[in-house]
Design a protein around this motif. Structure first.
Motif, mmCIF file in Angstrom:
data_model
loop_
_atom_site.group_PDB
_atom_site.id
_atom_site.type_symbol
_atom_site.label_atom_id
_atom_site.label_comp_id
_atom_site.label_asym_id
_atom_site.label_seq_id
_atom_site.Cartn_x
_atom_site.Cartn_y
_atom_site.Cartn_z
ATOM 1 N N CYS A 22 0.877 -1.179 0.000
ATOM 2 C CA CYS A 22 0.000 0.000 0.000
ATOM 3 C C CYS A 22 0.910 1.223 0.000
ATOM 4 C CB CYS A 22 -0.913 -0.010 1.209
ATOM 5 S SG CYS A 22 -1.880 1.509 1.421
ATOM 6 N N THR A 23 0.854 1.978 -1.080
ATOM 7 C CA THR A 23 1.699 3.159 -1.202
ATOM 8 C C THR A 23 0.857 4.412 -1.036
ATOM 9 O OG1 THR A 23 3.179 1.993 -2.703
ATOM 10 C CG2 THR A 23 3.307 4.392 -2.682
ATOM 11 N N ALA A 24 1.361 5.336 -0.224
ATOM 12 C CA ALA A 24 0.630 6.553 0.105
ATOM 13 C C ALA A 24 1.282 7.770 -0.524
ATOM 14 C CB ALA A 24 0.579 6.731 1.613
ATOM 15 N N SER A 25 0.438 8.716 -0.906
ATOM 16 C CA SER A 25 0.941 10.009 -1.347
ATOM 17 C C SER A 25 1.164 10.895 -0.134
ATOM 18 C CB SER A 25 -0.072 10.665 -2.285
ATOM 19 O OG SER A 25 -1.275 10.939 -1.574
ATOM 20 N N GLY A 26 1.826 12.008 -0.300
ATOM 21 C CA GLY A 26 1.998 12.945 0.798
ATOM 22 C C GLY A 26 3.302 12.759 1.536
ATOM 23 N N LYS A 76 9.674 5.117 2.274
ATOM 24 C CA LYS A 76 9.088 4.869 0.957
ATOM 25 C C LYS A 76 7.579 5.038 0.953
ATOM 26 C CE LYS A 76 12.745 1.707 -0.486
ATOM 27 N NZ LYS A 76 13.075 0.346 -0.988
ATOM 28 N N ASN A 77 7.032 5.548 2.055
ATOM 29 C CA ASN A 77 5.568 5.759 2.151
ATOM 30 C C ASN A 77 4.789 4.495 1.802
ATOM 31 O OD1 ASN A 77 6.183 8.405 2.741
ATOM 32 N ND2 ASN A 77 4.756 9.279 1.250
ATOM 33 N N THR A 78 5.255 3.380 2.272
ATOM 34 C CA THR A 78 4.642 2.116 1.877
ATOM 35 C C THR A 78 4.421 1.205 3.081
ATOM 36 O OG1 THR A 78 5.704 2.251 -0.297
ATOM 37 C CG2 THR A 78 4.841 0.110 0.363
ATOM 38 N N MET A 79 3.296 0.536 3.058
ATOM 39 C CA MET A 79 2.959 -0.466 4.061
ATOM 40 C C MET A 79 2.832 -1.816 3.342
ATOM 41 S SD MET A 79 -0.452 -0.756 6.457
ATOM 42 C CE MET A 79 -1.574 -0.734 5.067
ATOM 43 N N PHE A 80 3.107 -2.874 4.076
ATOM 44 C CA PHE A 80 3.081 -4.207 3.493
ATOM 45 C C PHE A 80 2.233 -5.160 4.326
ATOM 46 C CE2 PHE A 80 6.411 -3.106 0.608
ATOM 47 C CZ PHE A 80 7.245 -2.255 1.313
ATOM 48 N N LEU A 81 1.757 -6.191 3.677
ATOM 49 C CA LEU A 81 1.125 -7.303 4.380
ATOM 50 C C LEU A 81 1.656 -8.589 3.766
ATOM 51 C CD1 LEU A 81 -0.941 -8.045 6.601
ATOM 52 C CD2 LEU A 81 -2.607 -8.364 4.756
ATOM 53 N N GLN A 82 2.500 -9.271 4.513
ATOM 54 C CA GLN A 82 3.002 -10.572 4.082
ATOM 55 C C GLN A 82 2.015 -11.625 4.554
ATOM 56 O OE1 GLN A 82 5.808 -11.431 2.242
ATOM 57 N NE2 GLN A 82 4.943 -13.483 2.306
ATOM 58 N N MET A 83 1.462 -12.367 3.606
ATOM 59 C CA MET A 83 0.439 -13.352 3.916
ATOM 60 C C MET A 83 0.983 -14.736 3.600
ATOM 61 S SD MET A 83 -2.958 -11.411 2.476
ATOM 62 C CE MET A 83 -2.485 -11.595 0.771
ATOM 63 N N ASN A 84 1.075 -15.565 4.610
ATOM 64 C CA ASN A 84 1.602 -16.916 4.472
ATOM 65 C C ASN A 84 0.527 -17.945 4.811
ATOM 66 O OD1 ASN A 84 4.245 -15.828 3.971
ATOM 67 N ND2 ASN A 84 4.494 -15.570 6.174
ATOM 68 N N SER A 85 0.754 -19.155 4.381
ATOM 69 C CA SER A 85 -0.177 -20.266 4.667
ATOM 70 C C SER A 85 -1.615 -19.875 4.346
ATOM 71 C CB SER A 85 -0.056 -20.689 6.134
ATOM 72 O OG SER A 85 1.244 -21.096 6.434
ATOM 73 N N LEU A 86 -1.803 -19.324 3.183
ATOM 74 C CA LEU A 86 -3.135 -18.854 2.794
ATOM 75 C C LEU A 86 -4.095 -20.012 2.640
ATOM 76 C CD1 LEU A 86 -1.928 -16.145 0.304
ATOM 77 C CD2 LEU A 86 -3.431 -15.715 2.249
ATOM 78 N N ALA A 92 -10.683 -12.574 -0.589
ATOM 79 C CA ALA A 92 -11.392 -11.325 -0.315
ATOM 80 C C ALA A 92 -10.736 -10.193 -1.100
ATOM 81 C CB ALA A 92 -11.349 -10.994 1.175
ATOM 82 N N VAL A 93 -11.401 -9.057 -1.109
ATOM 83 C CA VAL A 93 -10.760 -7.824 -1.541
ATOM 84 C C VAL A 93 -10.089 -7.210 -0.311
ATOM 85 C CG1 VAL A 93 -11.065 -5.529 -2.528
ATOM 86 C CG2 VAL A 93 -12.441 -7.451 -3.374
ATOM 87 N N TYR A 94 -8.837 -6.895 -0.445
ATOM 88 C CA TYR A 94 -8.059 -6.348 0.667
ATOM 89 C C TYR A 94 -7.884 -4.849 0.466
ATOM 90 C CZ TYR A 94 -7.002 -10.932 2.510
ATOM 91 O OH TYR A 94 -7.102 -12.180 3.071
ATOM 92 N N TYR A 95 -8.171 -4.109 1.521
ATOM 93 C CA TYR A 95 -8.090 -2.653 1.489
ATOM 94 C C TYR A 95 -7.075 -2.157 2.516
ATOM 95 C CZ TYR A 95 -12.675 -2.969 -0.797
ATOM 96 O OH TYR A 95 -13.710 -3.257 -1.645
ATOM 97 N N CYS A 96 -6.318 -1.163 2.132
ATOM 98 C CA CYS A 96 -5.518 -0.472 3.132
ATOM 99 C C CYS A 96 -6.240 0.815 3.525
ATOM 100 C CB CYS A 96 -4.105 -0.188 2.649
ATOM 101 S SG CYS A 96 -3.939 0.989 1.300
#
Length: 123
Positions: A22-26, A76-86, A92-96
């Motif tokens: 998830c990359t943010a402006s600002g 880097k104005n970025t958030m991550f979600l590492q998803m394992n063992s899905l 689903a639709v994933y939203y930040c």
């Protein structure tokens, strides 16, 4: 105003992994607590994970806490979600989402949202 853009979704087999971004402006990204939510077909949007502005405090829904890792890179104005063992229940639709200062598990507390990225887990 903050704009959020998610990426990294896709189709994966059960047991596999994906990493969402998830990359943010600002220029004040550090001031925002950030979270991931998800919405499966026919279900309400639900909290997945949150992280404080500094990245030091993270919280998870019980359903993902042993499998997912939330992190952020403020440079880097970025958030991550590492998803394992899905598994198929992660489809689903994933939203930040972002809000000033403290994280929250309630989607109504968030001011800024991305457009969502689809994650589909096949059996």
């Amino acid at each position: 105003q903050v704009q959020l853009v998610e990426s990294g979704g896709g189709l994966v087999q059960a047991g596999g992994s994906l990493r969402l971004s998830c990359t943010a402006s600002g220029r004040t990204f550090r001031a925002y607590a950030m979270s991931w939510f998800r919405q499966a077909p026919g279900k309400e949007r639900e909290f997945v994970a949150s992280i404080s502005g500094s990245g030091e405090i993270a919280n998870y829904a019980d359903s993902v806490k042993t499998r997912f890792i939330i992190s952020r890179d403020n440079a880097k104005n970025t958030m991550f979600l590492q998803m394992n063992s899905l598994n198929t229940e992660d489809t689903a639709v994933y939203y930040c989402a972002g809000r000033y200062y403290t994280p929250s598990r309630r989607d109504g507390d968030y001011d800024y949202w991305g457009q969502g990225t689809q994650v589909t887990v096949s059996s």
